[in-house]
Design a protein around this motif. Structure first.
Motif, short mmCIF file in Angstrom:
data_model
loop_
_atom_site.label_atom_id
_atom_site.label_comp_id
_atom_site.label_asym_id
_atom_site.label_seq_id
_atom_site.Cartn_x
_atom_site.Cartn_y
_atom_site.Cartn_z
N GLU A 15 0.82 -1.21 0.00
CA GLU A 15 0.00 0.00 0.00
C GLU A 15 0.85 1.26 0.00
OE1 GLU A 15 -1.67 1.15 4.05
OE2 GLU A 15 -1.14 -0.97 4.37
N ILE A 16 0.29 2.31 -0.59
CA ILE A 16 0.93 3.62 -0.57
C ILE A 16 0.73 4.20 0.83
CG2 ILE A 16 0.89 5.94 -1.55
CD1 ILE A 16 1.87 3.76 -3.50
N ILE A 17 1.78 4.78 1.37
CA ILE A 17 1.71 5.31 2.73
C ILE A 17 1.92 6.82 2.72
CG2 ILE A 17 2.51 3.16 3.78
CD1 ILE A 17 5.27 4.60 4.12
N LYS A 18 1.67 7.44 3.84
CA LYS A 18 2.01 8.84 4.02
C LYS A 18 3.44 8.88 4.52
CE LYS A 18 -2.45 10.91 4.58
NZ LYS A 18 -3.27 11.84 5.31
N ALA A 19 4.36 9.09 3.60
CA ALA A 19 5.78 9.14 3.92
C ALA A 19 6.14 10.54 4.38
CB ALA A 19 6.60 8.76 2.69
N HIS A 20 7.10 10.62 5.29
CA HIS A 20 7.61 11.91 5.76
C HIS A 20 8.78 12.33 4.90
CE1 HIS A 20 5.47 12.63 9.57
NE2 HIS A 20 5.36 11.32 9.60
N SER A 21 8.79 13.59 4.48
CA SER A 21 9.97 14.07 3.77
C SER A 21 11.08 14.42 4.76
CB SER A 21 9.63 15.28 2.90
OG SER A 21 9.21 16.35 3.69
N ILE A 22 10.71 14.65 6.01
CA ILE A 22 11.67 14.85 7.10
C ILE A 22 11.37 13.77 8.13
CG2 ILE A 22 12.45 16.41 8.93
CD1 ILE A 22 11.55 18.74 7.19
N GLN A 23 12.38 13.09 8.62
CA GLN A 23 12.17 11.96 9.52
C GLN A 23 11.36 12.36 10.75
OE1 GLN A 23 14.88 12.44 7.84
NE2 GLN A 23 14.67 10.60 6.63
N ASN A 24 10.27 11.64 10.96
CA ASN A 24 9.36 11.92 12.07
C ASN A 24 10.02 11.65 13.41
OD1 ASN A 24 7.04 12.48 13.51
ND2 ASN A 24 6.13 10.51 13.13
N ASN A 25 10.60 10.48 13.57
CA ASN A 25 11.10 10.08 14.89
C ASN A 25 12.38 10.77 15.31
OD1 ASN A 25 8.96 8.40 15.40
ND2 ASN A 25 9.89 6.70 14.33
N ILE B 143 14.21 13.84 13.44
CA ILE B 143 14.33 15.29 13.21
C ILE B 143 13.08 16.04 13.71
CG2 ILE B 143 14.60 17.08 11.46
CD1 ILE B 143 16.29 15.01 9.89
N LEU B 144 11.88 15.58 13.32
CA LEU B 144 10.67 16.28 13.74
C LEU B 144 10.49 16.22 15.26
CD1 LEU B 144 8.09 15.44 10.93
CD2 LEU B 144 9.28 17.58 11.33
N ASN B 145 10.92 15.13 15.88
CA ASN B 145 10.85 15.05 17.34
C ASN B 145 11.65 16.18 17.98
OD1 ASN B 145 9.18 13.07 18.27
ND2 ASN B 145 10.74 11.50 18.39
N GLN B 146 12.82 16.47 17.42
CA GLN B 146 13.67 17.51 17.98
C GLN B 146 13.11 18.91 17.71
OE1 GLN B 146 17.72 16.93 16.68
NE2 GLN B 146 17.68 14.77 17.22
N LEU B 147 12.39 19.06 16.60
CA LEU B 147 11.83 20.36 16.23
C LEU B 147 10.47 20.63 16.87
CD1 LEU B 147 12.58 20.35 12.40
CD2 LEU B 147 13.82 21.60 14.17
N SER B 148 9.83 19.58 17.34
CA SER B 148 8.45 19.74 17.82
C SER B 148 8.38 20.23 19.25
CB SER B 148 7.69 18.42 17.69
OG SER B 148 8.15 17.49 18.64
N GLU B 149 7.25 20.85 19.56
CA GLU B 149 6.93 21.26 20.91
C GLU B 149 5.51 20.78 21.17
OE1 GLU B 149 6.07 25.51 22.74
OE2 GLU B 149 8.22 25.20 22.36
#
Length: 177
Positions: free
Chosen positions: A63-73, A75-81
């Protein structure tokens, strides 16, 4: 026909709700604007691109998935609040404009451009290893993923433009009668 006759009918903005629960309190101009937004959002959904950009024939076994262009676990973890990051969003009230908007990191930077198998296999070297400066393979994979997201956006925009031309052409032929 007055508004009272429409109360229990489906709303004229085509939202799917009853008129009394949707646009009853709005002016005709506000109803028209809302109707246009709903039409645009339906077109946006219908014209989504969902082939795997890596496969040779556009079809994959998974199946086609919703891929992240920036790693979720990582890079985005570090950028998120509080599990959210700021991203550009577009508003189309009277004039189109771009704004910063908080989006959950699970939805941020996602696109439907890869199947599960290819997303996992291709990007494994950047998913499971820490970033190493000067690692050409990692740099190439980060660039490829960013390119894939932009290519996907261009395909979606083309589909939207084609659909809008089709709607306009249909509308012009209806108006001619």
């Amino acid at each position: 026909m007055g508004k009272g006759n429409l109360r229990n009918r489906l709303c004229i903005c085509r939202s799917g709700s009853k008129f009394k629960n949707c646009c009853y309190a709005l002016t005709d101009n506000e109803i028209h604007k809302k109707s246009q937004k709903i039409k645009a959002s339906k077109i946006f959904e219908k014209t989504g691109v969902k082939p795997c950009l890596f496969s040779e024939n556009g079809k994959c076994s998974t199946e086609i998935i919703k891929a992240h262009s920036i790693q979720n676990n990582r890079i985005l973890n570090q950028l998120s609040e509080n599990g959210e990051v700021f991203m550009f969003a577009h508003e189309h009230d009277s004039k189109p404009k771009s704004i910063f908007k908080k989006i959950g990191k699970g939805k941020a930077t996602t696109f439907t451009g890869f199947c599960k198998k290819h997303d996992l296999n291709i990007f494994l070297p950047i998913e499971n290893k820490p970033f190493v400066p000067q690692d050409k393979e990692q740099e190439c994979l980060f660039a490829y993923r960013a390119f894939a997201k932009e290519w996907h956006a261009k395909l979606h925009a083309k589909n939207m433009a084609d659909k809008m031309r089709e709607i306009t052409k249909d509308q012009l032929s209806i108006d001619a009668y």
